[in-house]
Motif scaffolding. Structure first.
Motif, PDB file in Angstrom:
ATOM      1  N   GLY A   1       0.807  -1.217   0.000  1.00 22.69           N
ATOM      2  CA  GLY A   1       0.000   0.000   0.000  1.00 22.69           C
ATOM      3  C   GLY A   1       0.840   1.266   0.000  1.00 22.69           C
ATOM      4  O   GLY A   1       2.075   1.221  -0.008  1.00 22.69           O
ATOM      5  N   TYR A   2       0.160   2.373   0.038  1.00 22.53           N
ATOM      6  CA  TYR A   2       0.812   3.678  -0.108  1.00 22.53           C
ATOM      7  C   TYR A   2       1.828   3.942   1.000  1.00 22.53           C
ATOM      8  O   TYR A   2       3.006   4.167   0.756  1.00 22.53           O
ATOM      9  CB  TYR A   2      -0.259   4.773  -0.136  1.00 22.53           C
ATOM     10  CG  TYR A   2       0.286   6.164  -0.225  1.00 22.53           C
ATOM     11  CD1 TYR A   2       1.072   6.556  -1.303  1.00 22.53           C
ATOM     12  CD2 TYR A   2       0.031   7.097   0.775  1.00 22.53           C
ATOM     13  CE1 TYR A   2       1.586   7.851  -1.376  1.00 22.53           C
ATOM     14  CE2 TYR A   2       0.534   8.379   0.705  1.00 22.53           C
ATOM     15  CZ  TYR A   2       1.307   8.748  -0.373  1.00 22.53           C
ATOM     16  OH  TYR A   2       1.804  10.017  -0.444  1.00 22.53           O
ATOM     17  N   ILE A   3       1.372   3.908   2.239  1.00 18.38           N
ATOM     18  CA  ILE A   3       2.260   4.248   3.362  1.00 18.38           C
ATOM     19  C   ILE A   3       3.287   3.139   3.599  1.00 18.38           C
ATOM     20  O   ILE A   3       4.491   3.401   3.728  1.00 18.38           O
ATOM     21  CB  ILE A   3       1.418   4.522   4.635  1.00 18.38           C
ATOM     22  CG1 ILE A   3       0.649   5.837   4.446  1.00 18.38           C
ATOM     23  CG2 ILE A   3       2.302   4.588   5.874  1.00 18.38           C
ATOM     24  CD1 ILE A   3      -0.402   6.114   5.504  1.00 18.38           C
TER      25      ILE A   3
ATOM     26  N   SER B   1       4.481   0.849   1.649  1.00 13.57           N
ATOM     27  CA  SER B   1       5.509   0.621   0.617  1.00 13.57           C
ATOM     28  C   SER B   1       6.673   1.597   0.831  1.00 13.57           C
ATOM     29  O   SER B   1       7.837   1.233   0.639  1.00 13.57           O
ATOM     30  CB  SER B   1       4.924   0.756  -0.791  1.00 13.57           C
ATOM     31  OG  SER B   1       4.408   2.054  -1.017  1.00 13.57           O
ATOM     32  N   HIS B   2       6.367   2.812   1.271  1.00 15.28           N
ATOM     33  CA  HIS B   2       7.444   3.748   1.621  1.00 15.28           C
ATOM     34  C   HIS B   2       8.171   3.259   2.876  1.00 15.28           C
ATOM     35  O   HIS B   2       9.403   3.349   2.963  1.00 15.28           O
ATOM     36  CB  HIS B   2       6.879   5.154   1.857  1.00 15.28           C
ATOM     37  CG  HIS B   2       6.455   5.848   0.595  1.00 15.28           C
ATOM     38  ND1 HIS B   2       5.295   5.539  -0.071  1.00 15.28           N
ATOM     39  CD2 HIS B   2       7.059   6.814  -0.129  1.00 15.28           C
ATOM     40  CE1 HIS B   2       5.199   6.293  -1.152  1.00 15.28           C
ATOM     41  NE2 HIS B   2       6.258   7.076  -1.210  1.00 15.28           N
TER      42      HIS B   2
ATOM     43  N   ASP C   1       0.065  -8.963   2.363  1.00 18.98           N
ATOM     44  CA  ASP C   1      -0.912  -8.090   1.706  1.00 18.98           C
ATOM     45  C   ASP C   1      -1.869  -8.939   0.880  1.00 18.98           C
ATOM     46  O   ASP C   1      -1.459  -9.914   0.253  1.00 18.98           O
ATOM     47  CB  ASP C   1      -0.185  -7.074   0.807  1.00 18.98           C
ATOM     48  CG  ASP C   1      -1.014  -5.824   0.531  1.00 18.98           C
ATOM     49  OD1 ASP C   1      -2.131  -5.953  -0.003  1.00 18.98           O
ATOM     50  OD2 ASP C   1      -0.527  -4.716   0.833  1.00 18.98           O
TER      51      ASP C   1
ATOM     52  N   ASN D   1      -6.310  -3.398  -2.177  1.00 22.44           N
ATOM     53  CA  ASN D   1      -6.255  -1.985  -2.561  1.00 22.44           C
ATOM     54  C   ASN D   1      -4.858  -1.616  -3.086  1.00 22.44           C
ATOM     55  O   ASN D   1      -4.364  -0.507  -2.853  1.00 22.44           O
ATOM     56  CB  ASN D   1      -6.622  -1.087  -1.374  1.00 22.44           C
ATOM     57  CG  ASN D   1      -6.979   0.322  -1.809  1.00 22.44           C
ATOM     58  OD1 ASN D   1      -7.587   0.502  -2.866  1.00 22.44           O
ATOM     59  ND2 ASN D   1      -6.603   1.313  -1.027  1.00 22.44           N
ATOM     60  N   SER D   2      -4.229  -2.571  -3.748  1.00 20.82           N
ATOM     61  CA  SER D   2      -2.908  -2.339  -4.336  1.00 20.82           C
ATOM     62  C   SER D   2      -2.699  -3.403  -5.414  1.00 20.82           C
ATOM     63  O   SER D   2      -3.572  -4.238  -5.646  1.00 20.82           O
ATOM     64  CB  SER D   2      -1.804  -2.424  -3.276  1.00 20.82           C
ATOM     65  OG  SER D   2      -1.860  -3.665  -2.604  1.00 20.82           O
TER      66      SER D   2
ATOM     67  N   VAL E   1       3.634  -3.548  -7.470  1.00 20.17           N
ATOM     68  CA  VAL E   1       4.351  -2.734  -6.481  1.00 20.17           C
ATOM     69  C   VAL E   1       5.601  -3.474  -5.996  1.00 20.17           C
ATOM     70  O   VAL E   1       6.643  -2.855  -5.770  1.00 20.17           O
ATOM     71  CB  VAL E   1       3.416  -2.406  -5.286  1.00 20.17           C
ATOM     72  CG1 VAL E   1       4.198  -1.770  -4.144  1.00 20.17           C
ATOM     73  CG2 VAL E   1       2.291  -1.494  -5.737  1.00 20.17           C
TER      74      VAL E   1
END
Ligand SMILES: NC(=O)c1ccc[n+]([C@@H]2O[C@H](COP(=O)([O-])OP(=O)(O)OC[C@H]3O[C@@H](n4cnc5c(N)ncnc54)[C@H](O)[C@@H]3O)[C@@H](O)[C@H]2O)c1
Length: 74
Positions: A10-12, A14-15, A31, A35-36, A40
């Motif tokens: 996800g967004y957070i 993955s960072h 995961d 929602n991904s 990625v």
């Protein structure tokens, strides 16, 4: 040290994955890609130059999570 990273594609997270690797940790992603996208993972491996363990499943599935904890020395 292996770190369990739920929602790691996800967004957070993955960072967070990149930051953990830069700090010397080994993230293990769990995961369900609800929602991904699995792509990625390829991008994370390209950015970090490392192979990243990723298990596909629902973190609410106790058996799935128990299997990750058993196999990866989290
Ligand atoms: N470019 C941007 O600024 C940008 C882009 C995306 C998101 N955001 C913001 O970031 C926040 C959301 O980011 P996030 O990282 O918290 O959410 P996310 O949805 O990006 O990441 C959550 C991850 O958890 C996974 N997941 C969900 N339920 C699961 C389950 N039961 N089992 C296993 N995996 C599961 C999803 O597949 C996803 O990969 C929001 O505030 C959003 O507005 C900003």
């Amino acid at each position: 040290m292996n770190i369990l990273l739920t929602g790691g594609a996800g967004y957070i997270a993955s960072h967070t994955c990149v930051a953990l690797i830069e700090a010397g940790y080994t993230p293990v992603i769990a995961d369900d890609f609800s929602n991904s996208h699995p792509e990625v993972l390829n991008r994370l491996e390209k950015i970090t130059g490392q192979s990243i363990a990723c298990k596909t499943g629902d973190v609410a599935d106790a058996a799935f999570m128990a299997d990750i904890l058993r196999r990866h020395d989290i």
